[in-house]
Design a protein around this motif. Sequence first.
Motif, PDB file in Angstrom:
ATOM      1  N   ASN A 121       0.824  -1.206   0.000  1.00  0.00           N
ATOM      2  CA  ASN A 121       0.000   0.000   0.000  1.00  0.00           C
ATOM      3  C   ASN A 121       0.862   1.262   0.000  1.00  0.00           C
ATOM      4  O   ASN A 121       1.983   1.266   0.509  1.00  0.00           O
ATOM      5  CB  ASN A 121      -0.929  -0.009   1.220  1.00  0.00           C
ATOM      6  CG  ASN A 121      -2.255   0.615   0.883  1.00  0.00           C
ATOM      7  OD1 ASN A 121      -2.415   1.216  -0.185  1.00  0.00           O
ATOM      8  ND2 ASN A 121      -3.202   0.492   1.770  1.00  0.00           N
ATOM      9  N   MET A 122       0.287   2.322  -0.579  1.00  0.00           N
ATOM     10  CA  MET A 122       1.012   3.583  -0.737  1.00  0.00           C
ATOM     11  C   MET A 122       1.615   4.066   0.587  1.00  0.00           C
ATOM     12  O   MET A 122       2.783   4.448   0.649  1.00  0.00           O
ATOM     13  CB  MET A 122       0.027   4.628  -1.276  1.00  0.00           C
ATOM     14  CG  MET A 122       0.653   5.814  -1.935  1.00  0.00           C
ATOM     15  SD  MET A 122      -0.630   6.797  -2.727  1.00  0.00           S
ATOM     16  CE  MET A 122      -1.218   7.760  -1.341  1.00  0.00           C
ATOM     17  N   LEU A 128       8.350   3.350   4.444  1.00  0.00           N
ATOM     18  CA  LEU A 128       9.665   2.704   4.322  1.00  0.00           C
ATOM     19  C   LEU A 128      10.712   3.715   3.846  1.00  0.00           C
ATOM     20  O   LEU A 128      11.832   3.744   4.358  1.00  0.00           O
ATOM     21  CB  LEU A 128       9.598   1.535   3.328  1.00  0.00           C
ATOM     22  CG  LEU A 128       8.736   0.338   3.718  1.00  0.00           C
ATOM     23  CD1 LEU A 128       8.683  -0.682   2.587  1.00  0.00           C
ATOM     24  CD2 LEU A 128       9.263  -0.316   4.988  1.00  0.00           C
ATOM     25  N   GLY A 129      10.311   4.532   2.868  1.00  0.00           N
ATOM     26  CA  GLY A 129      11.257   5.511   2.320  1.00  0.00           C
ATOM     27  C   GLY A 129      11.439   6.719   3.216  1.00  0.00           C
ATOM     28  O   GLY A 129      12.562   7.103   3.537  1.00  0.00           O
ATOM     29  N   GLN A 130      10.307   7.301   3.643  1.00  0.00           N
ATOM     30  CA  GLN A 130      10.398   8.587   4.346  1.00  0.00           C
ATOM     31  C   GLN A 130      10.706   8.438   5.833  1.00  0.00           C
ATOM     32  O   GLN A 130      11.536   9.153   6.373  1.00  0.00           O
ATOM     33  CB  GLN A 130       9.103   9.366   4.157  1.00  0.00           C
ATOM     34  CG  GLN A 130       8.939   9.837   2.721  1.00  0.00           C
ATOM     35  CD  GLN A 130       7.646  10.613   2.482  1.00  0.00           C
ATOM     36  OE1 GLN A 130       6.876  10.852   3.396  1.00  0.00           O
ATOM     37  NE2 GLN A 130       7.407  10.994   1.247  1.00  0.00           N
ATOM     38  N   GLN A 136      15.810   3.585  -2.447  1.00  0.00           N
ATOM     39  CA  GLN A 136      14.890   3.063  -3.479  1.00  0.00           C
ATOM     40  C   GLN A 136      15.091   1.574  -3.738  1.00  0.00           C
ATOM     41  O   GLN A 136      14.152   0.825  -3.955  1.00  0.00           O
ATOM     42  CB  GLN A 136      15.123   3.813  -4.781  1.00  0.00           C
ATOM     43  CG  GLN A 136      14.203   5.003  -4.935  1.00  0.00           C
ATOM     44  CD  GLN A 136      14.256   5.569  -6.345  1.00  0.00           C
ATOM     45  OE1 GLN A 136      15.190   5.310  -7.089  1.00  0.00           O
ATOM     46  NE2 GLN A 136      13.251   6.352  -6.692  1.00  0.00           N
ATOM     47  N   LYS A 137      16.377   1.149  -3.691  1.00  0.00           N
ATOM     48  CA  LYS A 137      16.702  -0.249  -3.964  1.00  0.00           C
ATOM     49  C   LYS A 137      16.112  -1.151  -2.866  1.00  0.00           C
ATOM     50  O   LYS A 137      15.544  -2.216  -3.144  1.00  0.00           O
ATOM     51  CB  LYS A 137      18.228  -0.410  -4.015  1.00  0.00           C
ATOM     52  CG  LYS A 137      18.685  -1.578  -4.828  1.00  0.00           C
ATOM     53  CD  LYS A 137      20.200  -1.543  -5.005  1.00  0.00           C
ATOM     54  CE  LYS A 137      20.676  -2.984  -5.138  1.00  0.00           C
ATOM     55  NZ  LYS A 137      22.083  -3.148  -4.826  1.00  0.00           N
ATOM     56  N   TRP A 142      11.776  -4.909  -0.988  1.00  0.00           N
ATOM     57  CA  TRP A 142      10.602  -5.200  -0.145  1.00  0.00           C
ATOM     58  C   TRP A 142       9.414  -5.542  -1.035  1.00  0.00           C
ATOM     59  O   TRP A 142       8.732  -6.546  -0.863  1.00  0.00           O
ATOM     60  CB  TRP A 142      10.299  -3.966   0.732  1.00  0.00           C
ATOM     61  CG  TRP A 142       8.941  -3.950   1.373  1.00  0.00           C
ATOM     62  CD1 TRP A 142       7.757  -3.623   0.783  1.00  0.00           C
ATOM     63  CD2 TRP A 142       8.622  -4.308   2.724  1.00  0.00           C
ATOM     64  NE1 TRP A 142       6.729  -3.728   1.681  1.00  0.00           N
ATOM     65  CE2 TRP A 142       7.230  -4.149   2.887  1.00  0.00           C
ATOM     66  CE3 TRP A 142       9.383  -4.722   3.819  1.00  0.00           C
ATOM     67  CZ2 TRP A 142       6.575  -4.390   4.082  1.00  0.00           C
ATOM     68  CZ3 TRP A 142       8.730  -4.962   5.024  1.00  0.00           C
ATOM     69  CH2 TRP A 142       7.341  -4.806   5.143  1.00  0.00           C
ATOM     70  N   TYR A 143       9.183  -4.645  -2.014  1.00  0.00           N
ATOM     71  CA  TYR A 143       8.007  -4.787  -2.875  1.00  0.00           C
ATOM     72  C   TYR A 143       8.035  -6.120  -3.637  1.00  0.00           C
ATOM     73  O   TYR A 143       7.078  -6.897  -3.611  1.00  0.00           O
ATOM     74  CB  TYR A 143       7.972  -3.604  -3.868  1.00  0.00           C
ATOM     75  CG  TYR A 143       6.620  -3.398  -4.478  1.00  0.00           C
ATOM     76  CD1 TYR A 143       5.755  -2.429  -3.993  1.00  0.00           C
ATOM     77  CD2 TYR A 143       6.186  -4.191  -5.531  1.00  0.00           C
ATOM     78  CE1 TYR A 143       4.497  -2.252  -4.537  1.00  0.00           C
ATOM     79  CE2 TYR A 143       4.928  -4.031  -6.080  1.00  0.00           C
ATOM     80  CZ  TYR A 143       4.089  -3.058  -5.582  1.00  0.00           C
ATOM     81  OH  TYR A 143       2.848  -2.895  -6.125  1.00  0.00           O
TER      82      TYR A 143
END
Length: 228
Positions: A121-122, A128-130, A136-137, A142-143
């Motif tokens: 989900n968005m 995870l990023g913020q 990004q990798k 994860w995705y």
Amino acid sequence: MFFRIWVRFMTYRLYNSHANSAGRRVRIALHLKDIPFEYVSIDIAPPAEEHLGEEFGKINPMRLIPALEHDGNVLIESMAILDYLEDLHPEPSLYPADPLKKAQAKAFAMTVAAGMHPLHNMRVIKYLGQELALDQKAVAKWYVTWADKGLHALETLVSENREEGPYCFGANPSVADLFLVPQYANYQNLGLNLTLYPHLAVIVEACAAHPAFIKAAPENQPDFPGDG
Ligand SMILES: N[C@@H](CCC(=O)N[C@@H](CS)C(=O)NCC(=O)O)C(=O)O
């Protein structure tokens, strides 16, 4: 104020967006059962993020789409919404008649709804990023990790029923197909390698030719971005 599109006379109001995969499950069911509904577009993409505002918080306190309003009541969670529609409009059914196949179709749908979609989900990807500062990798890893595990399971779950196709569990679309198609499209759009899942590919192709799935596709929604 949300962007509203009226479609025939109706008592159902679906809060969703063209890109909303959980909402697409509900759209397919509404079209399968030929239930008219009002389309209310909720823009969840930044910077709008309408779902996070006060107004939408009153509709769904989890601030997720879809939500379905009917006769003054608001329903959330796509599976609960589908069961409600099934109770009020039993034909055509979203489930195979055989109890075992019914349980299998629901288990397939729940694998997507509970075991796969929430991990992608968005808000989770953003977190995870913020918040966790993953690059990004790492986020992509994860995705793909959870997508592959889920897709392997889905491919296995349908592999025993192929002679009865063309849909996941027989000659008619069921909840399994309603959950598969939008999830598969998410992975296709992100360019994931889906060649390891040949049964799923054939099922998705069959669904793509079905009128209800066509009507529910993102590009056929009133809020799909146009050329101009
Ligand atoms: N379990 C919910 C999932 C709903 C959901 O996660 N919707 C996504 C769009 S597909 C959403 O609203 N995401 C907003 C966010 O992550 O902030 C259902 O089945 O209805």
